[in-house]
Scaffold this motif. Structure first.
Motif, mmCIF file in Angstrom:
data_model
loop_
_atom_site.group_PDB
_atom_site.id
_atom_site.type_symbol
_atom_site.label_atom_id
_atom_site.label_comp_id
_atom_site.label_asym_id
_atom_site.label_seq_id
_atom_site.Cartn_x
_atom_site.Cartn_y
_atom_site.Cartn_z
ATOM 1 N N GLY A 137 64.042 66.946 -13.191
ATOM 2 C CA GLY A 137 62.806 67.716 -13.267
ATOM 3 C C GLY A 137 62.558 68.618 -12.077
ATOM 4 N N ASP A 138 63.275 68.406 -10.968
ATOM 5 C CA ASP A 138 63.101 69.268 -9.796
ATOM 6 C C ASP A 138 63.596 70.675 -10.102
ATOM 7 O OD1 ASP A 138 62.112 67.104 -8.438
ATOM 8 O OD2 ASP A 138 63.828 66.865 -7.096
ATOM 9 N N VAL A 139 62.914 71.672 -9.543
ATOM 10 C CA VAL A 139 63.294 73.068 -9.741
ATOM 11 C C VAL A 139 63.487 73.713 -8.372
ATOM 12 C CG1 VAL A 139 62.661 75.285 -10.766
ATOM 13 C CG2 VAL A 139 61.893 73.164 -11.844
ATOM 14 N N ILE A 140 64.692 74.221 -8.118
ATOM 15 C CA ILE A 140 64.989 74.945 -6.871
ATOM 16 C C ILE A 140 64.651 76.411 -7.131
ATOM 17 C CG2 ILE A 140 66.748 75.561 -5.177
ATOM 18 C CD1 ILE A 140 68.420 73.195 -6.409
ATOM 19 N N ILE A 141 63.803 76.990 -6.284
ATOM 20 C CA ILE A 141 63.384 78.377 -6.461
ATOM 21 C C ILE A 141 63.783 79.155 -5.221
ATOM 22 C CG2 ILE A 141 61.466 79.897 -7.051
ATOM 23 C CD1 ILE A 141 59.959 77.165 -7.727
ATOM 24 N N ILE A 142 64.480 80.279 -5.424
ATOM 25 C CA ILE A 142 64.996 81.067 -4.307
ATOM 26 C C ILE A 142 64.410 82.479 -4.351
ATOM 27 C CG2 ILE A 142 67.079 81.989 -3.219
ATOM 28 C CD1 ILE A 142 68.602 79.655 -4.523
ATOM 29 N N LEU A 143 63.781 82.882 -3.241
ATOM 30 C CA LEU A 143 63.259 84.239 -3.100
ATOM 31 C C LEU A 143 64.042 84.957 -2.015
ATOM 32 C CD1 LEU A 143 59.383 83.605 -3.032
ATOM 33 C CD2 LEU A 143 60.785 84.189 -4.994
ATOM 34 N N GLU A 144 64.299 86.245 -2.218
ATOM 35 C CA GLU A 144 64.909 87.055 -1.173
ATOM 36 C C GLU A 144 63.845 87.382 -0.154
ATOM 37 O OE1 GLU A 144 68.197 89.914 -2.990
ATOM 38 O OE2 GLU A 144 66.252 90.094 -3.965
ATOM 39 N N ARG A 145 64.201 87.326 1.112
ATOM 40 C CA ARG A 145 63.238 87.696 2.140
ATOM 41 C C ARG A 145 63.054 89.199 2.139
ATOM 42 N NH1 ARG A 145 63.821 83.814 7.366
ATOM 43 N NH2 ARG A 145 63.549 81.899 6.184
ATOM 44 N N ALA A 146 61.824 89.608 2.072
ATOM 45 C CA ALA A 146 61.519 91.033 2.099
ATOM 46 C C ALA A 146 61.534 91.508 3.544
ATOM 47 C CB ALA A 146 60.144 91.282 1.490
ATOM 48 N N ILE A 147 62.176 92.628 3.776
ATOM 49 C CA ILE A 147 62.263 93.180 5.130
ATOM 50 C C ILE A 147 61.398 94.429 5.171
ATOM 51 C CG2 ILE A 147 63.781 94.144 6.867
ATOM 52 C CD1 ILE A 147 65.997 92.425 5.572
#
Length: 149
Positions: A137-147
């Motif tokens: 049930g765990d969800v890994i969420i990845i966001l790109e760092r905005a520069i």
């Protein structure tokens, strides 16, 4: 004249609402021009990406899901964040370019992920190490760092 102006304004607003609803969800992390973005902004961005992915809705809490800037994937429980990212992205993952969080449904909370030499984690005080085993049930969420320049 007033009626045509009002009509134009109404059509503009409605088309903007429809466009944002059907558009692609951004996987870039929030940022502020003069300081750090609030934790609430990060939480909203993570949840928006997670709920936009249909794989999450189909998983029925029996798998670990990865979604966001690197794509999607589903894995068996017991996998670590490091292993899941390697399977989706390959060997070279630079954690300094991404913000990674884990959604845990049993606590209904986001946990920031710490990668080994770094000590800080986003978006909150709740943290997991990247080598900890994940549960169903765990969800890994990845966001790109905005520069911002």
């Amino acid at each position: 004249m007033k009626f045509s102006t009002m009509l134009f304004f109404a059509v503009s607003c409605l088309s903007a609402c429809c466009g944002s609803r059907f558009g692609k969800v951004s996987t870039t992390a929030p940022y502020g021009d003069f300081g750090l973005a609030s934790a609430a902004s990060y939480s909203r961005a993570y949840l928006r990406v997670m709920t936009a992915e249909s794989i999450w809705r189909k998983s029925k809490d029996t798998e670990v899901i990865l979604c966001g800037a690197l794509g999607c994937g589903s894995f068996k429980p017991g996998i670590t964040v490091d292993e899941a990212i390697k399977r989706v992205h390959g060997d070279q993952f630079y954690s300094s370019f991404y913000n990674v969080a884990v959604w845990r449904p049993n606590t209904a909370a986001l946990y920031g992920v710490r990668f080994p030499p770094k000590r800080s984690a986003e978006p909150s005080g709740r943290t997991l190490a990247s080598f900890e085993n994940l549960r169903a049930g765990d969800v890994i969420i990845i966001l790109e760092r905005a520069i911002c320049f």
